[in-house]
Design a protein around this motif. Structure first.
Motif, PDB file in Angstrom:
ATOM      1  N   GLY A   1      -4.958  -3.552  45.590  1.00  0.00           N
ATOM      2  CA  GLY A   1      -4.063  -4.687  45.756  1.00  0.00           C
ATOM      3  C   GLY A   1      -2.650  -4.244  46.022  1.00  0.00           C
ATOM      4  O   GLY A   1      -1.933  -4.834  46.819  1.00  0.00           O
TER       5      GLY A   1
ATOM      6  N   GLN B   1      -0.678  -7.511  51.521  1.00  0.00           N
ATOM      7  CA  GLN B   1      -0.706  -8.627  52.469  1.00  0.00           C
ATOM      8  C   GLN B   1      -2.130  -8.982  52.872  1.00  0.00           C
ATOM      9  O   GLN B   1      -2.426 -10.145  53.148  1.00  0.00           O
ATOM     10  N   THR B   2      -3.017  -8.006  52.889  1.00  0.00           N
ATOM     11  CA  THR B   2      -4.423  -8.315  53.148  1.00  0.00           C
ATOM     12  C   THR B   2      -4.991  -9.172  52.020  1.00  0.00           C
ATOM     13  O   THR B   2      -5.740 -10.123  52.265  1.00  0.00           O
ATOM     14  N   VAL B   3      -4.648  -8.823  50.795  1.00  0.00           N
ATOM     15  CA  VAL B   3      -5.091  -9.637  49.656  1.00  0.00           C
ATOM     16  C   VAL B   3      -4.582 -11.060  49.807  1.00  0.00           C
ATOM     17  O   VAL B   3      -5.319 -12.032  49.589  1.00  0.00           O
ATOM     18  N   ASP B   4      -3.329 -11.213  50.218  1.00  0.00           N
ATOM     19  CA  ASP B   4      -2.772 -12.558  50.410  1.00  0.00           C
ATOM     20  C   ASP B   4      -3.527 -13.316  51.497  1.00  0.00           C
ATOM     21  O   ASP B   4      -3.773 -14.526  51.361  1.00  0.00           O
TER      22      ASP B   4
ATOM     23  N   ARG C   1      -6.620 -13.046  52.280  1.00  0.00           N
ATOM     24  CA  ARG C   1      -7.933 -13.451  51.791  1.00  0.00           C
ATOM     25  C   ARG C   1      -7.848 -14.630  50.826  1.00  0.00           C
ATOM     26  O   ARG C   1      -8.801 -15.384  50.669  1.00  0.00           O
ATOM     27  N   THR C   2      -6.697 -14.784  50.182  1.00  0.00           N
ATOM     28  CA  THR C   2      -6.547 -15.881  49.217  1.00  0.00           C
ATOM     29  C   THR C   2      -5.791 -17.065  49.789  1.00  0.00           C
ATOM     30  O   THR C   2      -5.946 -18.185  49.303  1.00  0.00           O
ATOM     31  N   ALA C   3      -4.969 -16.824  50.818  1.00  0.00           N
ATOM     32  CA  ALA C   3      -4.182 -17.919  51.399  1.00  0.00           C
ATOM     33  C   ALA C   3      -3.951 -17.637  52.881  1.00  0.00           C
ATOM     34  O   ALA C   3      -2.926 -17.059  53.257  1.00  0.00           O
ATOM     35  N   TRP C   4      -4.900 -18.027  53.715  1.00  0.00           N
ATOM     36  CA  TRP C   4      -4.768 -17.815  55.144  1.00  0.00           C
ATOM     37  C   TRP C   4      -3.589 -18.637  55.683  1.00  0.00           C
ATOM     38  O   TRP C   4      -3.392 -19.780  55.273  1.00  0.00           O
TER      39      TRP C   4
ATOM     40  N   TYR D   1     -11.070 -13.331  61.344  1.00  0.00           N
ATOM     41  CA  TYR D   1     -11.015 -13.503  59.891  1.00  0.00           C
ATOM     42  C   TYR D   1     -12.398 -13.352  59.259  1.00  0.00           C
ATOM     43  O   TYR D   1     -12.535 -12.762  58.183  1.00  0.00           O
TER      44      TYR D   1
ATOM     45  N   SER E   1      -7.848  -4.346  55.912  1.00  0.00           N
ATOM     46  CA  SER E   1      -7.263  -3.537  54.844  1.00  0.00           C
ATOM     47  C   SER E   1      -6.848  -2.159  55.349  1.00  0.00           C
ATOM     48  O   SER E   1      -5.747  -1.680  55.037  1.00  0.00           O
TER      49      SER E   1
END
Length: 325
Positions: A28, A33-36, A38-41, A156, A176
């Motif tokens: 993380g 930003q990849t984590v973001d 995946r949680t908030a496109w 995506y 990632s």
């Protein structure tokens, strides 16, 4: 013995869980930003886009900069080849191209270079809007190995970014892993656009900065087109109006320059710089009576432009005296 074994197993399971948690936390931190994503496109960004018409030029050793620029510039309408850009951006002592040269080269060809904000979402927005994005990556395994590539697509559903890179016309890279390579260069990215088209993620201030860079490329027609587009996008923009009027004035398009300044003055009636520039333009048209009335109005206002206003007033008065003699 069995109790001891069960205790050892529980301890091993606990340690494994901790290690997994630390690994996830580390991932993380490495790819925030990849984590973001995946949680908030990002809102209004399509889940898939690919710009198949972006040209491809294989990249020679150490000359990825000219090849990446050529791909973006041809897509923007400039008929260039990588070999013609080598002298403009290639730094032999560095065996590569510096970012400042990458930004400067398109301006010499009448194109706008716009550096993106360091956000994954902005990169995706530009690609979705039809703008390929030049990125700086560190692709070295153990030591830094800097590389320019062109992002021309993403998906995506599979978590894939598509690049024109090296000898690969369609390099597929996980979101990632791409971020890890991109993060090393502090998420540096740029787009190249014709002056009449504004980047999808542009803000007024950042785009006007890009137009100042375009002006340094000394293509007057391109600068006029750029400022026209900026003023159409941000009609209340004082700097865009002043910039457009200045470039029109430099081309001796005085009627149009005066019209731009008059319209801007309606929106910003207390702007001393607009009053001064309009007075100068009216005087250059031979309308010194109108110009003098306007410059007196500017002179009465207290502003940091007092010296410029006085110089314009003296010029107008001198022209009036010459006309009366």
């Amino acid at each position: 013995m069995q109790a001891s074994l069960r205790s050892s197993l529980r301890c091993a399971q606990w340690l494994a869980a901790c290690a997994a948690a630390l690994l996830l936390a580390g991932c993380g931190m490495l790819i925030p930003q990849t984590v973001d994503l995946r949680t908030a496109w990002p809102e209004s960004v399509p889940r898939q886009a690919e710009l198949a018409r972006v040209p491809f030029f294989p990249q020679d050793d150490y000359q990825c900069g000219p090849a990446a620029l050529a791909m973006a510039m041809v897509h923007a309408g400039a008929p260039v080849r990588p070999e013609t850009l080598v002298e403009e951006v290639w730094v032999p002592s560095r065996h590569g191209s510096l970012q400042v040269e990458m930004l400067a080269a398109p301006r010499r060809h009448g194109l706008v270079s716009y550096r993106l904000a360091p956000h994954y979402a902005d990169l995706l927005r530009e690609v979705a809007a039809g703008n390929p994005v030049i990125v700086l990556q560190d692709v070295g395994m153990f030591l830094p190995e800097w590389h320019y590539a062109v992002v021309n697509g993403y998906d995506y559903a599979t978590g894939t970014v598509y690049l024109r890179s090296g000898l690969q016309m369609r390099q597929a890279m996980p979101f990632s892993y791409f971020e890890r390579t991109w993060l090393a260069g502090r998420y540096w990215a740029m787009v190249v656009l014709p002056p009449g088209r504004i980047a999808a993620t542009a803000t007024e201030e950042r785009w006007l900065d890009a137009l100042l860079g375009l002006a340094r490329g000394r293509d007057a027609d391109a600068s006029v087109r750029g400022y026209r587009a900026a003023l159409a996008r941000w009609p209340d923009s004082l700097p865009a109006a002043v910039g457009l009027a200045n470039h029109l004035h430099a081309q001796n398009a005085l009627d149009e320059a005066a019209a731009v300044l008059r319209m801007a003055l309606q929106r910003h009636p207390d702007s001393v710089i607009l009053m001064n520039n309009l007075a100068q333009t009216l005087s250059d048209q031979g309308r010194n009576g109108e110009a003098l009335a306007l410059i007196h109005r500017a002179d009465a206002a207290q502003s940091p432009f007092g010296s410029e206003v006085r110089a314009t007033r003296e010029l107008i008065e001198e022209r009036l005296r010459a006309a009366g003699s």
